[in-house]
Every structure is written in structure tokens, then in C-alpha cells.
Design a protein around this motif. Structure first.
Motif, PDB file in Angstrom:
ATOM      1  N   THR A  36     -16.577  -5.848   6.663  1.00 24.31           N
ATOM      2  CA  THR A  36     -15.660  -5.363   6.007  1.00 24.31           C
ATOM      3  C   THR A  36     -15.680  -3.736   6.147  1.00 24.31           C
ATOM      4  OG1 THR A  36     -15.693  -7.418   4.364  1.00 24.31           O
ATOM      5  CG2 THR A  36     -14.551  -5.024   3.608  1.00 24.31           C
ATOM      6  N   VAL A  37     -14.638  -3.139   6.222  1.00 26.72           N
ATOM      7  CA  VAL A  37     -14.639  -1.817   6.453  1.00 26.72           C
ATOM      8  C   VAL A  37     -13.412  -1.213   5.378  1.00 26.72           C
ATOM      9  CG1 VAL A  37     -14.026   0.123   7.915  1.00 26.72           C
ATOM     10  CG2 VAL A  37     -15.103  -2.013   9.013  1.00 26.72           C
ATOM     11  N   GLU A  38     -13.541  -0.268   4.696  1.00 29.91           N
ATOM     12  CA  GLU A  38     -12.538   0.439   3.924  1.00 29.91           C
ATOM     13  C   GLU A  38     -11.897   1.421   4.786  1.00 29.91           C
ATOM     14  OE1 GLU A  38     -11.914  -0.113   0.763  1.00 29.91           O
ATOM     15  OE2 GLU A  38     -13.208  -1.664   0.365  1.00 29.91           O
ATOM     16  N   GLU A  51     -11.250  -6.527   7.644  1.00 31.00           N
ATOM     17  CA  GLU A  51     -12.537  -6.984   8.387  1.00 31.00           C
ATOM     18  C   GLU A  51     -12.569  -6.807   9.742  1.00 31.00           C
ATOM     19  OE1 GLU A  51     -13.768 -11.312   9.054  1.00 31.00           O
ATOM     20  OE2 GLU A  51     -14.069 -10.740   7.059  1.00 31.00           O
ATOM     21  N   THR A  61      -3.456   3.208  -4.474  1.00 30.93           N
ATOM     22  CA  THR A  61      -4.005   1.993  -3.455  1.00 30.93           C
ATOM     23  C   THR A  61      -4.522   2.666  -2.166  1.00 30.93           C
ATOM     24  OG1 THR A  61      -1.940   1.524  -3.029  1.00 30.93           O
ATOM     25  CG2 THR A  61      -2.701   0.118  -4.404  1.00 30.93           C
ATOM     26  N   TYR A  96       0.769  -1.197  -0.005  1.00 27.94           N
ATOM     27  CA  TYR A  96       0.043  -0.074   0.101  1.00 27.94           C
ATOM     28  C   TYR A  96       0.895   1.331   0.170  1.00 27.94           C
ATOM     29  CZ  TYR A  96      -3.787  -3.385   0.835  1.00 27.94           C
ATOM     30  OH  TYR A  96      -4.293  -4.437   0.977  1.00 27.94           O
ATOM     31  N   THR A 121      -8.688   3.969   4.659  1.00 34.58           N
ATOM     32  CA  THR A 121      -7.675   4.832   3.777  1.00 34.58           C
ATOM     33  C   THR A 121      -6.237   4.610   4.445  1.00 34.58           C
ATOM     34  OG1 THR A 121      -7.744   7.099   5.034  1.00 34.58           O
ATOM     35  CG2 THR A 121      -9.282   6.536   2.912  1.00 34.58           C
ATOM     36  N   LYS A 122      -5.325   4.748   3.741  1.00 35.80           N
ATOM     37  CA  LYS A 122      -4.040   4.525   4.298  1.00 35.80           C
ATOM     38  C   LYS A 122      -3.781   5.706   5.184  1.00 35.80           C
ATOM     39  CE  LYS A 122      -1.640   6.168   0.241  1.00 35.80           C
ATOM     40  NZ  LYS A 122      -0.486   5.778  -0.727  1.00 35.80           N
ATOM     41  N   PHE A 130      -7.324   2.839  -0.818  1.00 33.53           N
ATOM     42  CA  PHE A 130      -8.229   2.378   0.480  1.00 33.53           C
ATOM     43  C   PHE A 130      -7.800   0.910   0.682  1.00 33.53           C
ATOM     44  CE2 PHE A 130     -10.603   5.901  -2.097  1.00 33.53           C
ATOM     45  CZ  PHE A 130     -11.102   6.345  -0.794  1.00 33.53           C
ATOM     46  N   ILE A 131      -7.945   0.258   1.645  1.00 35.17           N
ATOM     47  CA  ILE A 131      -7.374  -0.877   2.279  1.00 35.17           C
ATOM     48  C   ILE A 131      -8.873  -1.415   3.044  1.00 35.17           C
ATOM     49  CG2 ILE A 131      -5.905  -2.302   3.772  1.00 35.17           C
ATOM     50  CD1 ILE A 131      -4.016   0.421   3.930  1.00 35.17           C
ATOM     51  N   PRO A 132      -9.356  -2.747   2.466  1.00 34.63           N
ATOM     52  CA  PRO A 132     -10.490  -3.479   2.866  1.00 34.63           C
ATOM     53  C   PRO A 132     -10.059  -4.308   4.030  1.00 34.63           C
ATOM     54  CG  PRO A 132     -10.003  -4.473   1.162  1.00 34.63           C
ATOM     55  CD  PRO A 132      -9.026  -3.333   1.085  1.00 34.63           C
TER      56      PRO A 132
END
Length: 66
Positions: A48-50, A42, A36, A31, A52-53, A38-40
Motif C-alpha cells: 500500500t502506497v499513499e 496498492e 482528502t 477525492y 497525494t492527489k 491522501f489516496i491509498p
């Protein structure tokens, strides 16, 4: 060659923690690019939550599975 699964405990800027987040490969390598953002992940309820870096305050490596 099989990829390694890295397991992290992630703390975000709101103080919320996501435990045992499984990511294929290291988080800093995977990342690092601007595309990239957004990082999905759990959460503990299985949702699942998105993220951001930019929200990630700390990503503590817990384990590496081969």
C-alpha cells in the motif's frame, strides 16, 4: 443501492504507474475535497502506497464493476 467499483491505471509525477487500482466510486468525485489529500493505492507488489492527489498526473479509467 450498491456502489460501483472504478478501476484505474494511475500515473504519478515521478513516472511510476499503478495498474488496476480499485476505488469505490469515481476518483474525481471521491477525492475532490481538500480534506482528502491522501489516496491509498496498492502497487503491483501488493504494497500500500499513499499518494497525494497532487502527485497524480493521469488516472485512466479501465473498467467499472457493479
Amino acid at each position: 443501492m450498491a456502489k460501483k467499483i472504478h478501476i484505474y491505471n494511475i500515473t504519478v509525477s515521478t513516472g511510476e504507474q499503478f495498474k488496476n487500482v480499485r476505488i469505490e466510486g469515481g476518483i474525481s468525485r471521491k477525492y475532490s475535497g481538500i480534506a482528502t489529500d491522501f489516496i491509498p493505492v496498492e502497487n503491483e507488489d501488493g504494497q500500500t502506497v499513499e499518494l497525494t492527489k497532487y502527485q497524480i498526473v493521469k488516472a485512466e479509467l479501465v473498467d467499472v464493476e457493479e
